[in-house]
Each structure stands twice: as structure tokens, then as C-alpha cells.
Design an enzyme around this catalytic site. Structure first.
Site, mmCIF file in Angstrom:
data_model
loop_
_atom_site.group_PDB
_atom_site.id
_atom_site.type_symbol
_atom_site.label_atom_id
_atom_site.label_comp_id
_atom_site.label_asym_id
_atom_site.label_seq_id
_atom_site.Cartn_x
_atom_site.Cartn_y
_atom_site.Cartn_z
ATOM 1 N N GLY A 58 0.786 -1.233 0.000
ATOM 2 C CA GLY A 58 0.000 0.000 0.000
ATOM 3 C C GLY A 58 0.814 1.277 0.000
ATOM 4 N N ASP A 66 1.663 3.555 4.549
ATOM 5 C CA ASP A 66 0.517 4.296 4.007
ATOM 6 C C ASP A 66 -0.485 4.640 5.104
ATOM 7 O OD1 ASP A 66 0.058 1.577 4.238
ATOM 8 O OD2 ASP A 66 -1.318 1.454 2.559
ATOM 9 N N ASP A 75 -3.475 1.858 11.418
ATOM 10 C CA ASP A 75 -4.863 1.633 11.812
ATOM 11 C C ASP A 75 -4.835 1.108 13.256
ATOM 12 O OD1 ASP A 75 -7.561 0.964 11.845
ATOM 13 O OD2 ASP A 75 -7.557 -0.033 9.934
ATOM 14 N N PHE A 130 -13.633 4.043 5.728
ATOM 15 C CA PHE A 130 -12.896 3.044 4.956
ATOM 16 C C PHE A 130 -12.177 3.782 3.829
ATOM 17 C CE2 PHE A 130 -12.862 -1.679 4.319
ATOM 18 C CZ PHE A 130 -11.796 -1.664 3.432
ATOM 19 N N ARG A 182 -6.221 0.935 -5.484
ATOM 20 C CA ARG A 182 -4.881 1.434 -5.119
ATOM 21 C C ARG A 182 -4.419 2.542 -6.051
ATOM 22 N NH1 ARG A 182 -2.479 -2.157 -1.398
ATOM 23 N NH2 ARG A 182 -2.938 -4.358 -1.677
HETATM 24 C C1 PRP Z 1 -2.232 -2.157 5.626
HETATM 25 C C2 PRP Z 1 -1.268 -0.991 5.777
HETATM 26 C C3 PRP Z 1 -0.539 -1.294 7.044
HETATM 27 C C4 PRP Z 1 -1.548 -2.040 7.854
HETATM 28 C C5 PRP Z 1 -2.158 -1.123 8.843
HETATM 29 O O1 PRP Z 1 -1.570 -3.196 4.982
HETATM 30 O O2 PRP Z 1 -0.384 -0.887 4.687
HETATM 31 O O3 PRP Z 1 0.607 -2.077 6.826
HETATM 32 O O4 PRP Z 1 -2.568 -2.515 6.961
HETATM 33 O O5 PRP Z 1 -3.091 -1.799 9.637
HETATM 34 P P1 PRP Z 1 -2.883 -2.007 11.192
HETATM 35 O O6 PRP Z 1 -2.360 -0.725 11.767
HETATM 36 O O7 PRP Z 1 -4.280 -2.319 11.668
HETATM 37 O O8 PRP Z 1 -1.951 -3.154 11.421
HETATM 38 P P2 PRP Z 1 -2.308 -4.456 4.345
HETATM 39 O O9 PRP Z 1 -2.125 -5.627 5.256
HETATM 40 O O10 PRP Z 1 -3.704 -4.085 3.963
HETATM 41 O O11 PRP Z 1 -1.417 -4.736 3.052
HETATM 42 P P3 PRP Z 1 -1.163 -3.812 1.764
HETATM 43 O O12 PRP Z 1 -0.221 -2.704 2.193
HETATM 44 O O13 PRP Z 1 -0.537 -4.729 0.792
HETATM 45 O O14 PRP Z 1 -2.499 -3.272 1.311
#
Ligand code: PRP
Length: 186
Positions: A48, A103, A106, A155, A168
Site C-alpha cells: 500500500g 501508508d 490503523d 474506509f 490502489r
Molecule cells: C495495511 C497498511 C498497514 C496495515 C495497517 O496493509 O499498509 O501495513 O494494513 O493496519 P494495522 O495498523 O491495523 O496493522 P495491508 O495488510 O492491507 O497490506 P497492503 O499494504 O498490501 O495493502
């Protein structure tokens, strides 16, 4: 054939392309200044963060280096925050000034786990730059040193952020309509 427009799936635009670009320029300049004569070693967590990383590094007018890692949640254990490294860094970070580029933060569980891995490898320093921060969802105390925008519990998709690997490539950050990610609601 005209395909379904991704834009129609947005409830609203959270940050326009222009706002995104302006904020990344500001962050890049601030980070470049803060590091003084220490060359930052940028580490990003796929996938991401790719657009943010690409723009941020070009907004930093100074020498730097780059490495990437990939992690995945264990199936069925998303909320535990336990992740496995599916692609490790190419280079040692020992003695280096690491800047982790994300990115979004959360729950913070992914980054907390990654930070523990990095701390065990004797870097000189580790800071965090995240484009988006969603503090209302935090499940573990972790804070970024540099934040693009703090957002409510919407979201968010676009500028690297996905839902089911889609959206994306949107050049802005949008809030996805609930009917898309939660069809049973309402
Ligand atoms: C997303 C983002 C963070 C994580 C944040 O990655 O890039 O790494 O989630 O969430 P958290 O704070 O609740 O742990 P994702 O696993 O969706 O993978 P991606 O970057 O490939 O979309």
C-alpha cells in the site's frame, strides 16, 4: 466496453490529488531538514505504501537509500497482530538511520510487530512516517513521527490503499461506500 467507474464507489473524497501532493511535498521537506547530515534509510512495507514512498522520496532533496519488506497476517489471526515476513530486507540496518514509510496506521499491530523486528537489528535510530493515521482504531500504543493526515474511522482507499486489492491506483484518497465493503448492512 466502458467498465464500471471506481469513482462511483466513493461516498466522498477525503483528500484530493492536489491536497495529497501538497502534503507529501511538505513532509518530504520537513524530513529532509530534520535528518541533517544523517542519510535516512527508507524502509517501506509493501504494497500500500508504494505511491507514498515514490512521491515522498522525490520530495526529499538529499541523499538517501531504500529497502522494502513485505509482511502478511497469519490467516484467521488478523487481530492478533502477529505477522510473518514474506519478503525480508535486502540489506543490514545495523548503525543506520531508518525511516519506516507506511501508508496507514490503523490498529498499529502490523507496525508494532515490524518495529520489534527492526529494533532487534541494532539500527542507529528508527522513525516512522505514515501518510494516514487513524488513531481511533489503535489497539496498541504506537505513534508516527511524521503524519500526512489524521483521519476519522472511514474506509479509506486510493493512493495505495485498497479494498480487496482494488482502488490502489486512485490518485486521491476516498471514503468507500459502505454498500461496497459491507453489502449486508442496512
Ligand atoms: C495495511 C497498511 C498497514 C496495515 C495497517 O496493509 O499498509 O501495513 O494494513 O493496519 P494495522 O495498523 O491495523 O496493522 P495491508 O495488510 O492491507 O497490506 P497492503 O499494504 O498490501 O495493502
Amino acid at each position: 466496453m466502458q467498465s464500471h467507474s471506481m469513482h462511483d464507489d466513493m461516498e466522498r473524497v477525503l483528500f484530493t490529488h492536489e491536497q495529497v501532493q501538497q502534503r507529501v511535498k511538505e513532509l518530504g521537506a520537513e524530513i529532509a531538514r530534520d535528518y541533517g547530515d544523517k542519510d535516512p534509510h527508507l524502509i517501506t512495507i509493501l504494497k500500500g505504501s508504494i505511491p507514498f514512498l515514490a512521491d515522498l522520496m522525490r520530495a526529499m532533496d538529499r541523499p538517501l537509500s531504500l529497502d522494502v519488506m513485505a509482511v502478511a497476517s497469519y490467516a484467521g489471526h488478523q487481530s492478533s497482530g502477529e505477522v510473518r515476513v514474506t519478503k525480508d530486507l535486502d540489506e543490514s540496518i545495523e548503525g543506520r538511520h531508518v525511516l519506516v514509510v507506511e501508508d496507514i496506521i490503523d490498529t498499529g499491530l502490523t507496525l508494532a510487530y515490524v518495529m520489534r523486528i527492526l529494533a532487534n537489528r541494532a539500527p542507529a535510530s528508527v522513525r516512522i512516517a505514515t501518510f494516514l493515521d487513524k488513531p481511533s482504531r489503535r489497539a496498541t500504543p504506537i505513534e508516527a513521527d511524521y503524519v500526512g493526515f489524521t483521519i476519522p474511522n472511514a474506509f479509506a482507499v486510493g493512493y495505495g490503499l485498497d479494498w480487496n486489492q482494488r482502488y490502489r491506483n486512485l490518485p486521491y484518497i476516498g471514503a468507500l461506500k459502505r454498500e461496497i465493503y459491507d453489502p449486508g448492512a442496512g
